[in-house]
Design a protein around this motif. Structure first.
Motif, PDB file in Angstrom:
ATOM      1  N   ARG A 111      46.556  93.024  43.794  1.00 28.31           N
ATOM      2  CA  ARG A 111      47.299  92.617  42.397  1.00 28.31           C
ATOM      3  C   ARG A 111      47.002  93.552  41.306  1.00 28.31           C
ATOM      4  NH1 ARG A 111      49.729  87.517  42.695  1.00 28.31           N
ATOM      5  NH2 ARG A 111      49.485  86.456  44.734  1.00 28.31           N
ATOM      6  N   ILE A 112      47.908  93.423  40.240  1.00 30.79           N
ATOM      7  CA  ILE A 112      47.430  93.949  39.277  1.00 30.79           C
ATOM      8  C   ILE A 112      46.648  93.195  38.401  1.00 30.79           C
ATOM      9  CG2 ILE A 112      48.626  94.907  36.680  1.00 30.79           C
ATOM     10  CD1 ILE A 112      49.417  96.393  39.145  1.00 30.79           C
ATOM     11  N   TYR A 113      45.613  93.867  37.697  1.00 32.16           N
ATOM     12  CA  TYR A 113      44.778  93.273  36.616  1.00 32.16           C
ATOM     13  C   TYR A 113      45.369  93.455  35.135  1.00 32.16           C
ATOM     14  CZ  TYR A 113      40.894  91.330  34.003  1.00 32.16           C
ATOM     15  OH  TYR A 113      40.255  90.823  33.031  1.00 32.16           O
ATOM     16  N   HIS A 114      45.370  94.929  34.873  1.00 28.85           N
ATOM     17  CA  HIS A 114      46.516  95.360  33.721  1.00 28.85           C
ATOM     18  C   HIS A 114      46.285  96.639  33.780  1.00 28.85           C
ATOM     19  CE1 HIS A 114      43.104  96.551  31.184  1.00 28.85           C
ATOM     20  NE2 HIS A 114      42.427  95.573  31.457  1.00 28.85           N
ATOM     21  N   ASP A 115      47.117  97.323  33.030  1.00 31.02           N
ATOM     22  CA  ASP A 115      47.641  98.714  32.714  1.00 31.02           C
ATOM     23  C   ASP A 115      46.897  99.256  31.674  1.00 31.02           C
ATOM     24  OD1 ASP A 115      49.382  99.022  30.717  1.00 31.02           O
ATOM     25  OD2 ASP A 115      50.780  98.248  32.162  1.00 31.02           O
ATOM     26  N   GLN A 116      46.696 100.574  31.212  1.00 28.42           N
ATOM     27  CA  GLN A 116      45.930 101.118  30.147  1.00 28.42           C
ATOM     28  C   GLN A 116      46.587 102.408  29.966  1.00 28.42           C
ATOM     29  OE1 GLN A 116      41.707 100.433  30.890  1.00 28.42           O
ATOM     30  NE2 GLN A 116      41.612  99.143  28.951  1.00 28.42           N
ATOM     31  N   ALA A 117      47.155 102.631  29.002  1.00 31.01           N
ATOM     32  CA  ALA A 117      47.468 104.177  28.346  1.00 31.01           C
ATOM     33  C   ALA A 117      45.978 104.569  27.771  1.00 31.01           C
ATOM     34  CB  ALA A 117      48.713 104.276  27.589  1.00 31.01           C
ATOM     35  N   LEU A 118      45.632 105.845  28.090  1.00 29.86           N
ATOM     36  CA  LEU A 118      44.241 106.195  27.487  1.00 29.86           C
ATOM     37  C   LEU A 118      44.605 107.698  26.819  1.00 29.86           C
ATOM     38  CD1 LEU A 118      41.520 105.015  29.934  1.00 29.86           C
ATOM     39  CD2 LEU A 118      42.311 103.741  27.772  1.00 29.86           C
ATOM     40  N   PHE A 119      44.863 107.834  25.712  1.00 26.99           N
ATOM     41  CA  PHE A 119      45.168 109.246  25.342  1.00 26.99           C
ATOM     42  C   PHE A 119      44.043 109.632  24.419  1.00 26.99           C
ATOM     43  CE2 PHE A 119      50.147 109.562  25.594  1.00 26.99           C
ATOM     44  CZ  PHE A 119      50.129 108.965  26.869  1.00 26.99           C
ATOM     45  N   LYS A 120      43.430 110.786  24.839  1.00 23.73           N
ATOM     46  CA  LYS A 120      42.440 111.223  24.140  1.00 23.73           C
ATOM     47  C   LYS A 120      42.782 112.424  23.069  1.00 23.73           C
ATOM     48  CE  LYS A 120      38.268 111.545  26.141  1.00 23.73           C
ATOM     49  NZ  LYS A 120      37.367 110.555  25.659  1.00 23.73           N
ATOM     50  N   THR A 223      39.988 120.344  22.509  1.00 18.27           N
ATOM     51  CA  THR A 223      41.228 121.248  22.718  1.00 18.27           C
ATOM     52  C   THR A 223      42.142 120.763  21.672  1.00 18.27           C
ATOM     53  OG1 THR A 223      42.640 120.048  24.307  1.00 18.27           O
ATOM     54  CG2 THR A 223      40.981 121.544  25.232  1.00 18.27           C
ATOM     55  N   ILE A 224      43.293 121.366  21.254  1.00 11.02           N
ATOM     56  CA  ILE A 224      44.308 121.215  20.616  1.00 11.02           C
ATOM     57  C   ILE A 224      45.418 120.475  21.130  1.00 11.02           C
ATOM     58  CG2 ILE A 224      43.737 123.105  19.117  1.00 11.02           C
ATOM     59  CD1 ILE A 224      46.171 124.466  20.255  1.00 11.02           C
ATOM     60  N   ARG A 225      45.076 119.953  22.482  1.00 13.29           N
ATOM     61  CA  ARG A 225      46.277 119.115  23.424  1.00 13.29           C
ATOM     62  C   ARG A 225      45.844 117.813  23.420  1.00 13.29           C
ATOM     63  NH1 ARG A 225      47.497 121.121  28.427  1.00 13.29           N
ATOM     64  NH2 ARG A 225      49.133 119.796  28.265  1.00 13.29           N
ATOM     65  N   MET A 226      46.703 116.785  23.393  1.00 19.94           N
ATOM     66  CA  MET A 226      46.450 115.464  23.678  1.00 19.94           C
ATOM     67  C   MET A 226      46.268 115.172  25.172  1.00 19.94           C
ATOM     68  SD  MET A 226      46.415 112.353  22.215  1.00 19.94           S
ATOM     69  CE  MET A 226      47.490 112.156  20.933  1.00 19.94           C
ATOM     70  N   ARG A 227      45.160 114.826  25.560  1.00 26.28           N
ATOM     71  CA  ARG A 227      44.687 114.264  26.901  1.00 26.28           C
ATOM     72  C   ARG A 227      45.497 112.989  27.458  1.00 26.28           C
ATOM     73  NH1 ARG A 227      39.175 112.549  29.381  1.00 26.28           N
ATOM     74  NH2 ARG A 227      40.331 110.608  28.921  1.00 26.28           N
ATOM     75  N   GLU A 228      46.542 113.217  28.122  1.00 22.97           N
ATOM     76  CA  GLU A 228      47.481 111.849  28.038  1.00 22.97           C
ATOM     77  C   GLU A 228      47.395 111.337  29.793  1.00 22.97           C
ATOM     78  OE1 GLU A 228      51.562 112.731  27.341  1.00 22.97           O
ATOM     79  OE2 GLU A 228      51.255 114.299  25.870  1.00 22.97           O
ATOM     80  N   VAL A 229      46.731 109.930  29.766  1.00 21.93           N
ATOM     81  CA  VAL A 229      46.443 109.528  31.069  1.00 21.93           C
ATOM     82  C   VAL A 229      46.836 108.191  30.900  1.00 21.93           C
ATOM     83  CG1 VAL A 229      44.319 108.779  32.274  1.00 21.93           C
ATOM     84  CG2 VAL A 229      44.259 111.060  31.197  1.00 21.93           C
ATOM     85  N   MET A 230      47.452 107.652  32.098  1.00 19.21           N
ATOM     86  CA  MET A 230      47.680 106.407  32.555  1.00 19.21           C
ATOM     87  C   MET A 230      47.056 105.565  33.479  1.00 19.21           C
ATOM     88  SD  MET A 230      49.832 104.029  31.683  1.00 19.21           S
ATOM     89  CE  MET A 230      50.417 102.452  32.153  1.00 19.21           C
ATOM     90  N   THR A 231      46.627 104.793  33.465  1.00 12.94           N
ATOM     91  CA  THR A 231      45.611 103.907  34.329  1.00 12.94           C
ATOM     92  C   THR A 231      46.084 102.619  34.791  1.00 12.94           C
ATOM     93  OG1 THR A 231      44.266 102.381  32.747  1.00 12.94           O
ATOM     94  CG2 THR A 231      43.690 104.818  33.172  1.00 12.94           C
ATOM     95  N   VAL A 232      45.920 102.433  35.877  1.00 12.51           N
ATOM     96  CA  VAL A 232      46.264 101.029  36.526  1.00 12.51           C
ATOM     97  C   VAL A 232      44.971 100.271  37.144  1.00 12.51           C
ATOM     98  CG1 VAL A 232      47.963  99.501  38.108  1.00 12.51           C
ATOM     99  CG2 VAL A 232      48.632 101.786  36.933  1.00 12.51           C
ATOM    100  N   ILE A 233      44.903  99.072  37.080  1.00 13.27           N
ATOM    101  CA  ILE A 233      43.861  98.381  37.597  1.00 13.27           C
ATOM    102  C   ILE A 233      44.196  97.304  38.657  1.00 13.27           C
ATOM    103  CG2 ILE A 233      41.555  96.786  37.053  1.00 13.27           C
ATOM    104  CD1 ILE A 233      41.861  98.001  34.180  1.00 13.27           C
ATOM    105  N   TYR A 234      43.565  97.307  39.800  1.00 13.02           N
ATOM    106  CA  TYR A 234      44.061  96.579  40.890  1.00 13.02           C
ATOM    107  C   TYR A 234      42.749  95.863  41.269  1.00 13.02           C
ATOM    108  CZ  TYR A 234      47.565 100.306  41.124  1.00 13.02           C
ATOM    109  OH  TYR A 234      48.536 101.246  41.318  1.00 13.02           O
ATOM    110  N   PHE A 235      43.214  94.475  41.922  1.00 13.53           N
ATOM    111  CA  PHE A 235      42.039  93.733  42.626  1.00 13.53           C
ATOM    112  C   PHE A 235      42.470  92.999  43.803  1.00 13.53           C
ATOM    113  CE2 PHE A 235      43.949  90.801  39.564  1.00 13.53           C
ATOM    114  CZ  PHE A 235      44.010  89.491  40.323  1.00 13.53           C
ATOM    115  N   TRP A 256      44.395  88.525  30.232  1.00 13.38           N
ATOM    116  CA  TRP A 256      44.766  89.216  31.653  1.00 13.38           C
ATOM    117  C   TRP A 256      45.058  87.915  32.648  1.00 13.38           C
ATOM    118  CZ3 TRP A 256      46.603  92.964  29.321  1.00 13.38           C
ATOM    119  CH2 TRP A 256      45.807  93.692  28.530  1.00 13.38           C
ATOM    120  N   LEU A 257      44.583  86.694  32.223  1.00  7.64           N
ATOM    121  CA  LEU A 257      44.621  85.545  33.422  1.00  7.64           C
ATOM    122  C   LEU A 257      45.052  84.441  32.689  1.00  7.64           C
ATOM    123  CD1 LEU A 257      41.340  86.609  35.201  1.00  7.64           C
ATOM    124  CD2 LEU A 257      43.617  86.743  36.395  1.00  7.64           C
ATOM    125  N   PRO A 258      46.040  84.477  31.989  1.00 10.50           N
ATOM    126  CA  PRO A 258      46.472  83.312  30.963  1.00 10.50           C
ATOM    127  C   PRO A 258      46.807  82.033  31.733  1.00 10.50           C
ATOM    128  CG  PRO A 258      48.484  84.819  31.193  1.00 10.50           C
ATOM    129  CD  PRO A 258      47.175  85.410  31.848  1.00 10.50           C
TER     130      PRO A 258
END
Length: 279
Positions: A111-120, A223-235, A256-258
């Motif tokens: 199942r999905i726990y949640h996703d996160q976009a992590l842009f450094k 660097t001068i560029r954005m590090r664009e990353v997408m994450t998905v957490i599963y359990f 996340w578990l309403p």
């Protein structure tokens, strides 16, 4: 302009894992999977994910980097994009990625726990050593995060560093991501003699997968560029909710578990079953 989800790649085709890859993940608590998404697929989804990050970050990251704390310098973090964007939902709930996660962990469904976009950001700071699962009120060791760059990242820009085998130690500390966690957990890694692995440069669509208890960190972005990353957490499916033992876990339970409570199955409306070997 946003794309309609039906115009995007389906991401349904299987990715074949070898027994050696599965064994390596279970031994080390992390693995690099090359080309989990192909160039056309990741280019299409980068457009919609980046659009959503820009739309949601307005007003949230107004301070310059120099005025933020360590956590704030580490990345722009936008969570659960799939709730607000059907096109991103297609990526987050993709069967291909979920099947990889299930097979690496050796479970029948996830199942999905949640996703996160992590842009450094350019000039963004390091991500301190931490364990993800200190935030998650889940009664299982079968948790995993997919970390996928949406753009090619150079070795200088940096992917994550993992402490191999540290997931076998389980719940090491309640320290949230901070300068204190970086110092304390670095000392712990050194004392235990865990080997450190950094996968270096990665192509867009490559992905690392790591266990919820695996200690990991990441360098800053010089660097001068954005590090664009997408994450998905599963359990693992059929996981039950643990009694929250910290404010971080109480907050996660509410978000996340309403509507659910300790002892119940972790299966709220925000935790869809995205892969099952029996279906």
């Amino acid at each position: 302009m946003q794309k309609h989800s039906k115009d995007l790649p389906e991401l349904e085709g299987d990715y074949s894992l070898s027994p050696q890859q599965i064994a390596s993940y279970q031994q080390d608590g992390h693995i690099l999977i090359k080309a989990a998404a192909n160039p056309a697929e990741i280019a299409a989804y980068r457009e919609v994910i980046s659009y959503e990050v820009v739309a949601q970050k307005i007003g949230k990251y107004t301070k310059p980097l120099s005025e933020r704390d360590t956590y704030g310098k580490a990345f722009i973090q936008i969570t659960n994009l799939w709730e607000t964007n059907p096109a991103v939902k297609r990526f987050v709930t993709a069967r291909r990625f979920a099947k990889i996660a299930a097979e690496l962990m050796g479970v029948q469904g996830v199942r999905i726990y949640h996703d996160q976009a992590l842009f450094k950001e350019p000039g963004g700071g390091h991500t301190p050593w931490h364990q993800d699962q200190i935030y998650w009120p889940l009664e299982t060791e079968h948790t995993i995060t997919m970390w996928m760059p949406l753009v090619d990242i150079s070795e200088e820009m940096g992917s994550m560093t993992f402490a191999s085998g540290s997931h076998k130690s389980g719940y090491i500390s309640k320290l949230v991501i901070s300068d204190e966690s970086h110092k304390t957990l670095k000392e712990y890694i050194d004392s235990k003699g865990f080997g450190r692995v950094t996968y270096g440069a990665m192509k867009a669509g490559d992905a690392t997968f790591h266990a919820g208890w695996t200690l990991h960190s990441a360098p800053g972005n010089p660097t001068i560029r954005m590090r664009e990353v997408m994450t998905v957490i599963y359990f693992a499916d059929n996981t039950r909710i643990a009694e929250p033992d910290s404010n971080a876990r109480k907050n996660d339970l509410d978000r996340w578990l309403p509507g659910l409570h300790a002892g119940e199955l972790a299966a709220s409306r925000l935790n869809p079953l995205v892969y099952s070997s029996s279906k």
